[in-house]
Scaffold this active site. Structure first.
Site, short mmCIF file in Angstrom:
data_model
loop_
_atom_site.label_atom_id
_atom_site.label_comp_id
_atom_site.label_asym_id
_atom_site.label_seq_id
_atom_site.Cartn_x
_atom_site.Cartn_y
_atom_site.Cartn_z
N GLY A 4 0.82 -1.21 0.00
CA GLY A 4 0.00 0.00 0.00
C GLY A 4 0.85 1.25 0.00
O GLY A 4 2.06 1.17 -0.21
N ASN A 5 0.22 2.38 0.22
CA ASN A 5 0.95 3.65 0.29
C ASN A 5 0.31 4.56 1.34
O ASN A 5 -0.69 4.20 1.94
CB ASN A 5 1.04 4.31 -1.09
CG ASN A 5 -0.33 4.67 -1.64
OD1 ASN A 5 -1.02 5.52 -1.08
ND2 ASN A 5 -0.74 4.01 -2.72
N ARG A 6 0.89 5.72 1.54
CA ARG A 6 0.51 6.58 2.66
C ARG A 6 -0.64 7.54 2.36
O ARG A 6 -0.92 8.43 3.15
CB ARG A 6 1.72 7.40 3.11
CG ARG A 6 2.84 6.57 3.67
CD ARG A 6 3.96 7.48 4.17
NE ARG A 6 5.15 6.73 4.51
CZ ARG A 6 5.32 6.10 5.66
NH1 ARG A 6 4.38 6.14 6.58
NH2 ARG A 6 6.44 5.43 5.90
#
Ligand code: CTP
Ligand code: CA
Length: 225
Positions: free
Chosen positions: A33-35
């Site tokens: 995933g990412n932020r």
């Protein structure tokens, strides 16, 4: 609410917004995933609805409560986001792609939880489709707005994306600046147009950035006639 919708400046316009980050599964319990928090995209969706637009929000997983009066389609992976966006695209007047889409996904999704058997683990990733680039190639009457998250060479990188993805406007943000980018409540962006002009905005709440983006989208719709 219907009354407000019929009176807003964006009444009769259908606007698709993507928000949040995608999750690319690795095994039944893990993902890449990412932020992205989704705050920027949700703020745009909410502001567009307040201006009377019919809003479709295609959202990756976020901790946010979807604004009322908006059709929300929840997705997880880039491929799911792509399907959702392509389904709606032809009927939309404006698409604003604030989502942080994973550029790569694990080539294989393990059927069972990956066990910690080795001293190291190598993942093989394959490229995801570039949704915005596809939209640019298919573009007809739509106004297309993209985002560019950069840590260096902000303007040149963003201008290249604007051209390659056939966008009408790109919202460029240097995610290394304090008070900008992922998870912050404020953002510091530059708006770049097809003619190469650049509008630099000061640090401001994402809700205000959203209003200015929509002001410019309204101008672009007016110019188009
Ligand atoms: N985007 C997309 N599909 C992808 C990757 C990105 O639709 N697979 C969209 C994003 O929603 C954003 C824009 O493209 O509006 C730019 O995303 P960004 O990550 O800044 O650029 P990339 O083209 O992915 O290039 P890179 O990450 O290598 O800088
Ligand atoms: Ca990317």
């Amino acid at each position: 609410e219907e009354l407000l919708r019929s009176r807003g400046v964006l009444a009769g316009k259908r606007i698709l917004v993507t928000a949040g980050g995608t999750r690319e599964p690795l095994d039944p319990v893990r993902y890449l995933g990412n932020r992205s928090s989704g705050k920027m995209g949700y703020a745009i969706a909410e502001a567009a609805a307040r201006r009377g637009a019919e809003v479709i929000l295609v959202s990756g997983p976020t901790a946010l409560t979807p604004p009322l009066g908006i059709f929300v389609k929840k997705v997880e992976t880039a491929e799911e986001m792509r399907q959702a966006v392509l389904t709606e695209y032809a009927a939309c007047d404006v698409v604003i792609k604030a989502a942080a889409v994973a550029d790569y996904r694990p080539r294989e999704v393990a059927e069972h939880k990956i066990k910690k058997t080795g001293e190291s683990l190598t993942l093989v990733l394959e490229k995801n489709p570039d949704i915005l680039r596809e939209l640019g190639a298919l573009k007809r009457h739509q106004i297309l707005v993209g985002f560019a998250a950069e840590t260096q060479d902000l303007l040149s990188n963003a201008k290249e994306k604007l051209a390659q993805k056939n966008l009408d406007m790109i919202v460029a943000n240097d995610v290394t600046l304090p008070g900008a980018g992922f998870n912050a409540d404020t953002n510091i962006v530059k708006l770049i147009y097809r003619d190469g002009s650049v509008e630099e905005l000061e640090r401001m709440p994402k809700t205000r950035v959203a209003e200015i983006i929509l002001d410019r989208v309204c101008d672009l719709l007016t110019k188009k006639g």
